[in-house]
Design a protein around this motif. Sequence first.
Motif, PDB file in Angstrom:
ATOM      1  N   ARG A   1      -4.175   5.313  -4.913  1.00 15.77           N
ATOM      2  CA  ARG A   1      -4.948   5.363  -3.660  1.00 15.77           C
ATOM      3  C   ARG A   1      -6.234   6.143  -3.889  1.00 15.77           C
ATOM      4  NH1 ARG A   1       0.209   7.411  -0.314  1.00 15.77           N
ATOM      5  NH2 ARG A   1       1.558   5.699  -0.907  1.00 15.77           N
TER       6      ARG A   1
ATOM      7  N   TRP B   1       0.837  -1.204   0.000  1.00 16.68           N
ATOM      8  CA  TRP B   1       0.000   0.000   0.000  1.00 16.68           C
ATOM      9  C   TRP B   1       0.877   1.261   0.000  1.00 16.68           C
ATOM     10  CZ3 TRP B   1      -4.435   1.614  -1.443  1.00 16.68           C
ATOM     11  CH2 TRP B   1      -5.019   2.772  -0.925  1.00 16.68           C
TER      12      TRP B   1
ATOM     13  N   CYS C   1      -9.025   4.123  -5.188  1.00 14.46           N
ATOM     14  CA  CYS C   1      -9.727   3.379  -4.118  1.00 14.46           C
ATOM     15  C   CYS C   1     -10.714   4.307  -3.403  1.00 14.46           C
ATOM     16  CB  CYS C   1      -8.740   2.817  -3.101  1.00 14.46           C
ATOM     17  SG  CYS C   1      -7.556   1.653  -3.786  1.00 14.46           S
TER      18      CYS C   1
ATOM     19  N   VAL D   1      -5.733  -3.477   4.154  1.00 16.48           N
ATOM     20  CA  VAL D   1      -5.409  -2.043   4.292  1.00 16.48           C
ATOM     21  C   VAL D   1      -6.282  -1.428   5.389  1.00 16.48           C
ATOM     22  CG1 VAL D   1      -5.515   0.203   3.124  1.00 16.48           C
ATOM     23  CG2 VAL D   1      -4.508  -1.771   1.961  1.00 16.48           C
TER      24      VAL D   1
ATOM     25  N   PHE E   1     -15.059  -0.860   2.775  1.00 17.17           N
ATOM     26  CA  PHE E   1     -13.631  -0.538   2.672  1.00 17.17           C
ATOM     27  C   PHE E   1     -12.925  -1.656   1.901  1.00 17.17           C
ATOM     28  CE2 PHE E   1     -13.636   2.547   6.390  1.00 17.17           C
ATOM     29  CZ  PHE E   1     -13.015   3.586   5.713  1.00 17.17           C
ATOM     30  N   ASP E   2     -13.309  -2.886   2.211  1.00 17.68           N
ATOM     31  CA  ASP E   2     -12.656  -4.028   1.588  1.00 17.68           C
ATOM     32  C   ASP E   2     -12.945  -4.141   0.092  1.00 17.68           C
ATOM     33  OD1 ASP E   2     -10.975  -5.346   3.227  1.00 17.68           O
ATOM     34  OD2 ASP E   2     -12.121  -7.213   3.229  1.00 17.68           O
TER      35      ASP E   2
ATOM     36  N   LEU F   1      -4.932   6.874   5.386  1.00 17.79           N
ATOM     37  CA  LEU F   1      -4.881   5.978   4.226  1.00 17.79           C
ATOM     38  C   LEU F   1      -4.269   6.651   3.003  1.00 17.79           C
ATOM     39  CD1 LEU F   1      -8.402   4.288   4.542  1.00 17.79           C
ATOM     40  CD2 LEU F   1      -6.167   3.272   5.074  1.00 17.79           C
TER      41      LEU F   1
ATOM     42  N   PHE G   1     -10.624  -1.082  -1.229  1.00 16.40           N
ATOM     43  CA  PHE G   1      -9.187  -1.055  -0.938  1.00 16.40           C
ATOM     44  C   PHE G   1      -8.643  -2.487  -0.941  1.00 16.40           C
ATOM     45  CE2 PHE G   1     -10.775   2.872   0.722  1.00 16.40           C
ATOM     46  CZ  PHE G   1      -9.733   3.778   0.669  1.00 16.40           C
TER      47      PHE G   1
ATOM     48  N   THR H   1      -1.601   1.839   6.783  1.00 16.34           N
ATOM     49  CA  THR H   1      -2.718   0.894   6.865  1.00 16.34           C
ATOM     50  C   THR H   1      -3.345   1.037   8.251  1.00 16.34           C
ATOM     51  OG1 THR H   1      -1.187  -0.853   7.519  1.00 16.34           O
ATOM     52  CG2 THR H   1      -1.778  -0.712   5.171  1.00 16.34           C
TER      53      THR H   1
END
Length: 511
Positions: free
Chosen positions: A79, A71, A82, A210, A202-203, A177, A206, A182
Amino acid sequence: METKMESTPESHVEGREFLMTIGGERVAAEDGRVEVTVDPSTGQPLAEVPQASAADVGRAIEAAEAAFPAWAATSIEERGECFRRFGELLVEHREELAALDALDSGNPIKAMRLDVMISLDYVKGWPPLAQALTGEVIPASPGNLHYTSSRPYGVVGRITAFNHPLMFAATRPLASLITGNTLVLKPAPQTSLSTLVLGELFDQAFPAGVVNVISGGAEPGDALVSDGRVKRIAFTGSVPTGLLIQRRAAESGWVKHLSLELGGKNAMVIFPDVDVEAAVDGAIFGMNFNVCQGQSCGSNSRVLVHRGIYDEFVQRAGEALARTRVGPAAEEASEMGPLVSAQHLERVNGFVAAGRSEGATLVTGGERPEGVPEGGFFLAPTMFADVAPEMKIAREEIFGPVMSVTPWDDYEGMIELANGVDLGLTASIWTHDLDLAHRTAERMDAGYVWVNDSTRHYFGTPFGGTKNSGIGREESVEELRSYLETRVVHTRLSDPGAALERMLGGDATSD
Ligand code: NAD
């Protein structure tokens, strides 16, 4: 023809299993422990919430540590992609997240829909702010090149408070982030449901690991603070817990970087030249009665009104508050819901009793409103007038729907009143006289001062408190930098002649 079932707020909870998110997996606590969370509007059980043990916390930290190198190696653009996806998911799940917050926290559903949209502003705001971060070239000495670069800490532990569950979970992790850290995120135990669902979102947006979401109370919070692998702790909550976290972080034997967003006992100062009606609206708005029942760190719970307009202010504010429609949080018509828990209601009622017994004038509220569900934790919007500075309700954070009003006559006495508490989060000044407004703003011992406004946050402006209200500033470039460690690189530059001689040998500088 197929008919589409209308979803109700309750349908987002019924029969649903709420799980934590660790390393891209949806998991229960390893030892199976759960606590039942309660709907504050009814006092009835709502859902089971996993209670992370220290072992679960350890696994979440491990997952965050494993995800960190990849990350940290991504660009801000990657980023930001995401973040963009995360923003889309927030909008798609807006109704579900608002319903979960209304049922779990007691905050009115209309306000919680707005919290989702406010969160979106932060999701959009951080990537360009991070893109604009720069380092420095420092002319410390001739013949040398000195420049700064920065790097993320690694695993950040983020612990949030109960009052804006979704908004805190969705926005407070973002600065850490976008700067390449993380995260292990722990919401408040009273209001975990929307954060647990957010873990899944979030999953989806990202890479796995993370963002990790664990739930539970002080036990997993302490495990997170005490773990040596977590170099940076970001905390939103009460002063006593903030102080404990400072101590526990030190006891871990590791020097940790902390930011603490703690309580408020904020003054609103009203000068006699204002439009009283506008000032009354401003004070009620700034108390956040209609957002989170006044359970807000930044709310102007101490209103200091010049005696010239004092009686009119008290009368109008009392009448306006008495018109508030208090009811179950998930009902569209409710302008104000219940307090978060029976325990918190008892605490706030203790302040109401202290106000009465110490001689403040109860103008409105102070009791359970009529017509609300029996088991709910309701208190009518409450206002005390003639509050003297030594009274308990004037000194301690109540964190509830209780506003106190105090008259003032002389300017210096008013400044003393405004600053005479241990907390210094916000202040609000009401006058049409700009000189007076800005001279007074300079005198406020608070981190965030509004003029003719209150409670609104503006992304990009540093938010945080002085005195016991905390350490650090959020929502701004200052926050971004607080998730990065600065490294300086010095290069000693050789004389060009000597360099060429080394390169070519012989008399390299001759024609
Ligand atoms: P709290 O301090 O009771 O709890 C906050 C969080 O800390 C929760 O997640 C809790 O589980 C966790 N926690 C409790 N004990 C812990 C421990 N020993 N180690 C680690 N974590 C622990 O606060 P609360 O009642 O949830 O929130 C109300 C307080 O938060 C008020 O004082 C309010 O002013 C403050 N607050 C501040 C801001 C701000 O931005 N300054 C915003 C919201 C709330």
